[in-house]
Design a protein around this motif. Structure first.
Motif, PDB file in Angstrom:
ATOM      1  N   LYS A 253       0.820  -1.222   0.000  1.00 15.28           N
ATOM      2  CA  LYS A 253       0.000   0.000   0.000  1.00 15.28           C
ATOM      3  C   LYS A 253       0.848   1.264   0.000  1.00 15.28           C
ATOM      4  CE  LYS A 253      -3.510  -2.544   2.557  1.00 15.28           C
ATOM      5  NZ  LYS A 253      -4.320  -2.667   3.731  1.00 15.28           N
ATOM      6  N   CYS A 254       2.067   1.161  -0.536  1.00 16.33           N
ATOM      7  CA  CYS A 254       2.971   2.315  -0.587  1.00 16.33           C
ATOM      8  C   CYS A 254       3.389   2.613  -2.017  1.00 16.33           C
ATOM      9  CB  CYS A 254       4.241   2.043   0.215  1.00 16.33           C
ATOM     10  SG  CYS A 254       3.975   2.044   1.980  1.00 16.33           S
TER      11      CYS A 254
ATOM     12  N   GLN B 270       1.786   6.960   1.322  1.00 17.04           N
ATOM     13  CA  GLN B 270       1.033   5.855   1.942  1.00 17.04           C
ATOM     14  C   GLN B 270      -0.418   5.915   1.476  1.00 17.04           C
ATOM     15  OE1 GLN B 270       2.581   3.527   4.080  1.00 17.04           O
ATOM     16  NE2 GLN B 270       0.675   2.390   3.753  1.00 17.04           N
ATOM     17  N   LEU B 271      -0.963   4.752   1.075  1.00 19.69           N
ATOM     18  CA  LEU B 271      -2.347   4.677   0.584  1.00 19.69           C
ATOM     19  C   LEU B 271      -3.140   3.617   1.357  1.00 19.69           C
ATOM     20  CD1 LEU B 271      -1.173   4.928  -3.049  1.00 19.69           C
ATOM     21  CD2 LEU B 271      -2.778   6.551  -2.092  1.00 19.69           C
ATOM     22  N   ASP B 272      -4.452   3.564   1.078  1.00 19.69           N
ATOM     23  CA  ASP B 272      -5.324   2.644   1.832  1.00 19.69           C
ATOM     24  C   ASP B 272      -5.413   1.253   1.203  1.00 19.69           C
ATOM     25  OD1 ASP B 272      -5.885   4.777   3.475  1.00 19.69           O
ATOM     26  OD2 ASP B 272      -7.608   5.411   2.268  1.00 19.69           O
ATOM     27  N   GLU B 273      -5.047   1.132  -0.084  1.00 22.92           N
ATOM     28  CA  GLU B 273      -5.167  -0.150  -0.788  1.00 22.92           C
ATOM     29  C   GLU B 273      -3.858  -0.513  -1.485  1.00 22.92           C
ATOM     30  OE1 GLU B 273      -7.750  -2.240  -1.070  1.00 22.92           O
ATOM     31  OE2 GLU B 273      -9.235  -1.055   0.009  1.00 22.92           O
ATOM     32  N   ASP B 274      -3.749  -1.803  -1.881  1.00 23.50           N
ATOM     33  CA  ASP B 274      -2.558  -2.254  -2.632  1.00 23.50           C
ATOM     34  C   ASP B 274      -2.435  -1.462  -3.935  1.00 23.50           C
ATOM     35  OD1 ASP B 274      -2.621  -4.117  -0.663  1.00 23.50           O
ATOM     36  OD2 ASP B 274      -2.350  -5.858  -1.980  1.00 23.50           O
TER      37      ASP B 274
ATOM     38  N   LEU C  18      -5.350   1.418  -7.785  1.00 21.80           N
ATOM     39  CA  LEU C  18      -5.475   0.721  -6.500  1.00 21.80           C
ATOM     40  C   LEU C  18      -6.376  -0.502  -6.614  1.00 21.80           C
ATOM     41  CD1 LEU C  18      -5.974   3.878  -4.249  1.00 21.80           C
ATOM     42  CD2 LEU C  18      -3.872   2.601  -4.581  1.00 21.80           C
TER      43      LEU C  18
ATOM     44  N   ASP D 129      -8.959  -1.141  -5.029  1.00 20.72           N
ATOM     45  CA  ASP D 129     -10.391  -0.842  -4.850  1.00 20.72           C
ATOM     46  C   ASP D 129     -11.062  -0.403  -6.157  1.00 20.72           C
ATOM     47  OD1 ASP D 129      -9.376   1.647  -5.242  1.00 20.72           O
ATOM     48  OD2 ASP D 129     -10.016   2.501  -3.323  1.00 20.72           O
TER      49      ASP D 129
ATOM     50  N   LYS E  18      -6.257   6.903  -8.595  1.00 22.14           N
ATOM     51  CA  LYS E  18      -6.137   8.191  -7.922  1.00 22.14           C
ATOM     52  C   LYS E  18      -4.964   8.961  -8.529  1.00 22.14           C
ATOM     53  CE  LYS E  18      -8.463   7.345  -3.544  1.00 22.14           C
ATOM     54  NZ  LYS E  18      -9.347   6.348  -4.047  1.00 22.14           N
TER      55      LYS E  18
ATOM     56  N   SER F 292      -9.927  11.453  -8.661  1.00 23.48           N
ATOM     57  CA  SER F 292     -10.192  10.017  -8.510  1.00 23.48           C
ATOM     58  C   SER F 292     -10.989   9.569  -9.718  1.00 23.48           C
ATOM     59  CB  SER F 292     -10.976   9.749  -7.221  1.00 23.48           C
ATOM     60  OG  SER F 292     -11.242   8.368  -7.120  1.00 23.48           O
TER      61      SER F 292
END
Length: 939
Positions: A514-515, A543-547, A564, A566, A570, A582
Motif C-alpha cells: 500500500k505504498c 502511503q495509501l489505503d489499498e494495494d 489501487l 479498490d 487516484k 479520482s
C-alpha cells in the motif's frame, strides 16, 4: 472518398524466445544424411529443427495460424507430417522446408499421426474421435473410420498385414481391416483411458499404457484367412507366440464377443503386465524403429527404458534355464522338468534404466545409433530440449546427458518487457532469469539470474537495468558485466509497477504494501574499485489505503496516477503529493494504464475487460470500450500519438485510437494469454510475451491501413470460418456407418467448385457463340473472323473444352472429391461429355477416371434415370476400359523393364539394390549363429 485519418499497419516480424512448445511430440529427423543429430519440435504454429550438437536452429517449417498438435517423420526421412489444432495436416519436405501437401479432413485437433512402413499412406487420429487414412503419393484421402467415442490417442499400421490398430480415451483398442474398412475386433480389457500403445517382437506383441502404473502386454496370433472348413477348431487356435496363449481365459471370451469365429483375423490374449515406477497415467509410450527398446513416462520427470529380447536372445535364455533346471533335477534326482521351464514376461521385457530429467517430460523419441548407443531426446515442459545417450555395452547401463538446448528462451512465463532508448535491445524477465535480446538479430546477448520479476526498466544510458520482484526487492544489474550490482528491500509485498520519471533523475515504484515509493539515482563509491557506481536512493513515500497495482507519471512530471485494488485510479500532485482526481467506474481492479505524450488523456485497462479513456484536466470519462474477451493485462500509448495498444488474456493484442475511440487493428499470433508488451521509443516496434512461452516482435510498416477495408476483411474471415463449421454435404445412398469420405468441406473446396462451374459456363457460352458464328458464316457464304474470349487468349488461344480441363487439373488432389460433391448436378452432364472427349484423346486418364467414378457414385440415381446420358455413359464405358487397359499395359511394361535393369546392374556390380543393409546384416548374423549352434551340438 478521401482518407479521414491514416493509420499504418503493424505486421508480425519474428517469433523468438521459444525453444519448443509442449503441445506436440518431439521427433528425430534425418537431415544432411545424419540420423540422431537433428530433432524436430513444435514451436507454436511453426516447427523448428534443432541441431543438438551445436544447439542451433537449422530449419523453420513455417505454419499458418493454428498451433501444431502432432508430428510424424516419414520412414525415408525426407518428409515430416505435421498436424494442427484445426484438424489440417501438412506434409513438409525437409530438404526444401516447403509444404507440398495439405490434407483437410478432421474437424478438431490432430492427436495422432503414423506412416505405414513404405511411407505411401498416412493415418491420422483426432479429437473429433475419427481416424482418416490418407494416400500421400496421390495426395488424397482414402477413407474415414468411425467407431471410437473419445479422443484418439495412438494409431499404428501393421507391416505384414493390411491392418490398423487405434486406441482412444474411450478405454478401447480397435483393430481395423483396411481391405474391407471395418472394425473386426475391439479390446475391452482396460478400465480407464488408453493413452499409448506400441507393437513389439515383430508385431507379435501389443503393449498398452493406461491411467495406472501397469503396462498391459497382449500376445497376438495372426490366423490364416483361408482355412480348411474340416479342420478342428482346436487346431486353428494353435501356434500362439506365447506358451500360455492356448488356454482360453474368461478375458479372451470377453474380447471375442463381437466377432464371428469364421471372420477372425487376429487373436489377442493377455500375456501379463509390466509395472512402471510411476504411479500416474502414461503420457507417452513408444519404441525405437527396430522395436528393440521401449520407453514410457508419466506426468513427472522420469523416463523408464525397457529392452525387448529378440527370439534368439529368448532361446539362449531358455537354454540356460534348462541347463540349470537339469542340474537341479540331477542333484535332487527328479525327472527332467522340460515342460515347466519358460521365461516370464519380466525376463522378456527387461527394465534397462530410468532417466531423470531436469523438469516434467512432455514427450520423447528414441533412436538406435550405428555405434550401438541408444539416443533419447526429451521435450520438457519448461521450454528445454535434452539429449541423453545410453551406452548399451557398459556393464551397468547409465544414461548420460549429452546436450541441452536452453539459451533460446526462458524456463517460465515472461512477466515483464522493456525496450532500450535506442530501440536496439529488448529486456525480458521471468521467474528465474532476465535476458537481453538484440532486436535485429533476435539473439540472446545476456542471461542473468534473478528472482521472480514483475516489472522492469532500462536506466537512462542503457547500461543498467532495474527489476521489481515478487518478494518486494529492487535488483540493479550491470549489462556490460552481466552481474547483479545491488539489491534493495523496497516493499513488504510484491513490486507490481515501476515508472521512470520524465526528467530521468529517478523512478517511482508501487507495491502490495500500500505504498508508492520515490527513488533517485546516485553515484556511490564502490568498495572493490576506485570508480563510482550507480545506486538507488529512497527519497519519499506516499502511503495509501489499498494495494498499488500500477503507477505512471504524466510527461510534464506534475501528476502521478496510481491504480489501487479498490478499482479506482487516484491522481496526485508529484511535488506536494496532494490528492487531485479520482477516476472511478471500473467494476474490477485496474491492472494497467498509461498517459499520452501531451498529458491530456489517460487510458486505463481493467480485469473487467474494459478500457476507459479519461481526460486528465477534469477526470471525466470520454469513452468506455469493451476491449478484450478477458482481463486487459497491459496498455501502452504509441509515442508522439494518441494511439495505444492493449494486451489481453484472450490471446490478442489490439490497437486503438483514443481520439476517435475506434478499434484499428488486432494482432493475432499468440496461442495463450498475453502477459505484457513493450513499445520501442520510436513506435516502430511492439514486442509481446505470452503464456505459450513465445516472444513476438511486430513491426510498423509503411502500408496504410483503411478501417473499412479492415472490417471487410474481418467479415470475410468470419464467413470462411462459418463455412468450415457448416454441416458436411451428404452423399446420396451412403449411410453414416463405420466408414465415410476422408475430406471435408472448406472454403478452398467451395472456391474450386466455383472455378469448375465458371469454366463450364464459359464452355457453354463459347460453344453457343461458335454455333451462331458458323450459322452466320454459312448464311454469308464467306469466313467471318471469330472474336476469341480474353480468358482463352490468356491461356494461349486454347479451345473452351481444353480450358475446362486446365481448370480441372488445377484443383488440388486432396480437394477433388469435396469439390465435386458441392458441384450442382446441372453441370454434371456437360462434365461427363467433356470427360468422354478427354479420355478419347488419352489425356490425364487416371485423374479423369477418379473424378468420373466419384461422380457416378454420388449422382447414380439421376444419371441412370436421365435418357439423354445413356449414350454418353455407353461411350464412356468403351473409352475408359480401353484407355485404362493401355495405361495398365504401359505400367506393366515399365515395371518389367525396371526389374530387368535392376538384375543387370546387380549382376555387373554385385551390389544389392533397394534393400535395407541393416536387415541383410541381421539375417547374416542369425545364420552365422545358427551354424555355430549346430557345430556346438555336433561337438
Amino acid at each position: 472518398m478521401g482518407l479521414t485519418r491514416q493509420y499504418l499497419r503493424y505486421e508480425p516480424a519474428a517469433l523468438f524466445g521459444l525453444v519448443a512448445s509442449a503441445r506436440a511430440g518431439v521427433a528425430f529427423v534425418a537431415l544432411r544424411g545424419e540420423r540422431g543429430r537433428y530433432v524436430a519440435v513444435p514451436a507454436c504454429e511453426h516447427v523448428f529443427v534443432w541441431d543438438t550438437r551445436k544447439g542451433e536452429k537449422v530449419l523453420i517449417l513455417k505454419g499458418l495460424k493454428q498451433q501444431v498438435s502432432c508430428l510424424c517423420p516419414s520412414p525415408d526421412g525426407l518428409h515430416l507430417a505435421v498436424g494442427y489444432e484445426d484438424g489440417a495436416i501438412r506434409v513438409f519436405n525437409l530438404l526444401s522446408g516447403e509444404s507440398a501437401i495439405t490434407f483437410n479432413g478432421h474437424r478438431a485437433a490432430v492427436t495422432a499421426l503414423q506412416y505405414d512402413h513404405l511411407g505411401g499412406r498416412l493415418v491420422s487420429g483426432s479429437k473429433d474421435t475419427e481416424v482418416i487414412v490418407w494416400d500421400v503419393i496421390n495426395e488424397s484421402g482414402l477413407y474415414r473410420l468411425r467407431g471410437h467415442k473419445d479422443v484418439i490417442t495412438q494409431v499404428l499400421f501393421l507391416k505384414e498385414k493390411n491392418l490398423l490398430v487405434t486406441c482412444a480415451k474411450d478405454t478401447l483398442v480397435k483393430w481395423w481391416d483396411l481391405d474391407t474398412q471395418h472394425c473386426f475386433k475391439t479390446l475391452v480389457g482396460h478400465r480407464a483411458e488408453v493413452w499409448g500403445m506400441a507393437l513389439l517382437s515383430q508385431e507379435k506383441r501389443l503393449i498398452t499404457g493406461s491411467a495406472d502404473s501397469e503396462l498391459r502386454v497382449w500376445d497376438l496370433t495372426y490366423i490364416q484367412e483361408v482355412k480348411d472348413p474340416d479342420e478342428p477348431e482346436s487346431k486353428k487356435s494353435k501356434g500362439s507366440s506365447s506358451p500360455g496363449a492356448e488356454e482360453k481365459t474368461e478375458e479372451d471370451e470377453t474380447l471375442e464377443l463381437d466377432e464371428h469365429p469364421e471372420e477372425r483375423i487376429v487373436k489377442c490374449s493377455k500375456a501379463g503386465s509390466i509395472m512402471r515406477e510411476g504411479r500416474d497415467r502414461v503420457v507417452t509410450l513408444g519404441t525405437e524403429r527396430m522395436g528393440k527398446f521401449l520407453a514410457c513416462h508419466g506426468a513427472d520427470a522420469v523416463l523408464e527404458v525397457f529392452s525387448v529380447l529378440s527370439e534368439e536372445e529368448i532361446q539362449k535364455k531358455l537354454e540356460k534355464k534348462m541347463k540349470k533346471a537339469r542340474k537341479k533335477a540331477k542333484q535332487s534326482s527328479e525327472e527332467e522338468p522340460e515342460r515347466s521351464v519358460e521365461l516370464s514376461l519380466q525376463e522378456e521385457i527387461q527394465r534397462v534404466t530410468t532417466v531423470k530429467a531436469s523438469s516434467k517430460i512432455k514427450s520423447f523419441d528414441l533412436i538406435l545409433s550405428p555405434k550401438g548407443e541408444l539416443k533419447m531426446v526429451l521435450l520438457l515442459q519448461n521450454n528445454v530440449i535434452e539429449l541423453y545417450n545410453l551406452d548399451l555395452s557398459a556393464q551397468v547401463a547409465q544414461a548420460v546427458r549429452v546436450s541441452r538446448i536452453t539459451i533460446g528462451g526462458h524456463r517460465s512465463d515472461v512477466r515483464t518487457l522493456a525496450f532500450s532508448s535506442d530501440n536496439i535491445a529488448i529486456l525480458s524477465a521471468a521467474a528465474e532469469s532476465v535476458k537481453i535480446w538484440n532486436r535485429s538479430t533476435l539473439q540472446c546477448i545476456r542471461t542473468m539470474e534473478c528472482e521472480y520479476a514483475l516489472c522492469s526498466l532500462f536506466v537512462p544510458g542503457d547500461r543498467q537495468v532495474i527489476l521489481g520482484t515478487k518478494t518486494g526487492k529492487l535488483q540493479l544489474y550491470d549489462l556490460a558485466s552481466g552481474s547483479l550490482i545491488e539489491t534493495l528491500d523496497a516493499h513488504d509485498g510484491a513490486v507490481w509497477s515501476i515508472a521512470l520519471s520524465p526528467d530521468q533523475h529517478g523512478f517511482v515504484t508501487g507495491g502490495a504494501d500500500k505504498c508508492v515509493k520515490f527513488w533517485e539515482f546516485e553515484l556511490v563509491k564502490d568498495e572493490s574499485s576506485v570508480q563510482k557506481r550507480l545506486s538507488m536512493k529512497h527519497v519519499r513515500v506516499l502511503q495509501l489505503d489499498e494495494d498499488v497495482l500500477c503507477v505512471r507519471y504524466s510527461p510534464n512530471q506534475k501528476l502521478l496516477a496510481v491504480s489501487l485494488l479498490d478499482c479506482t485510479v487516484k491522481v496526485f500532485y508529484v511535488d506536494t503529493l496532494k490528492f487531485f482526481l479520482s477516476l472511478y467506474g471500473h467494476k474490477l481492479p485496474v491492472l494497467c494504464m498509461d498517459i499520452c505524450y501531451d498529458g491530456t488523456l489517460i487510458a486505463t485497462g481493467s480485469a473487467d475487460r474494459n478500457v476507459k479513456i479519461w481526460g486528465l484536466d477534469f477526470g471525466d470519462c470520454h469513452r468506455s470500450l469493451f476491449a478484450h474477451d478477458d482481463s486487459v493485462m497491459y496498455l501502452q500509448f504509441v509515442p508522439k500519438s494518441h494511439l495505444f495498444f492493449t494486451a489481453g488474456k484472450d490471446n490478442k493484442i489490439k490497437q486503438w485510437d483514443a481520439d476517435k475511440f475506434e478499434h484499428i487493428q488486432t494482432l493475432e499470433g499468440h496461442h495463450q494469454e498475453v502477459w505484457c508488451l513493450a513499445l520501442s521509443p520510436n513506435g516502430d516496434y511492439v514486442v509481446s510475451a505470452s503464456h505459450d512461452k513465445s516472444l513476438r516482435l511486430w513491426e510498423r510498416t509503411r502500408e496504410p491501413l483503411i478501417l473499412e477495408e479492415e472490417r471487410e476483411m474481418q467479415r470475410e474471415a468470419e464467413y470462411e470460418e462459418s463455412v468450415a463449421k457448416e454441416e458436411q454435404p451428404v452423399v446420396a445412398g451412403e449411410r453414416q456407418g463405420e466408414t465415410g469420405l476422408a475430406g471435408k468441406k472448406t472454403i478452398e473446396t467451395i472456391k474450386a467448385a466455383e472455378r469448375i462451374m465458371e469454366a463450364i459456363e464459359l464452355y457453354r457460352e463459347e460453344t453457343a457463340k461458335l454455333k451462331e458464328h458458323n450459322a452466320i458464316c454459312k448464311a454469308a457464304g464467306k469466313e467471318v473472323p471469330f472474336p476469341v474470349n480474353p480468358i482463352l487468349r490468356a491461356y494461349g488461344n486454347i479451345t473452351p473444352s481444353a480450358y475446362v480441363l486446365e481448370v480441372f487439373k488445377k484443383v488440388k488432389s486432396s480437394e477433388l472429391e469435396e469439390s465435386l460433391l458441392v458441384l450442382p448436378f446441372s453441370y454434371v452432364p456437360d462434365l461427363l461429355r467433356l470427360f468422354n472427349e478427354y479420355i478419347q484423346q488419352g489425356s490425364d486418364v487416371e485423374l479423369l477416371c477418379r473424378a468420373l467414378l466419384f461422380l457416378l457414385k454420388i449422382h447414380f440415381g439421376q444419371i441412370t434415370s436421365n435418357q439423354m446420358l445413356v449414350t454418353v455413359i455407353e461411350n464412356l464405358k468403351k473409352t475408359t476400359i480401353s484407355r485404362v487397359s493401355e495405361a495398365r499395359d504401359v505400367l506393366g511394361f515399365n515395371m518389367a523393364g525396371l526389374q530387368f535393369l535392376k538384375r543387370e546392374i546387380e549382376a555387373k556390380e554385385e551390389v544389392t539394390f533397394f534393400a535395407d543393409a541393416t536387415e541383410r546384416f541381421e539375417e547374416k548374423k542369425r545364420k552365422r549363429k545358427k551354424k555355430e549352434k549346430m557345430v556346438l551340438a555336433v561337438l
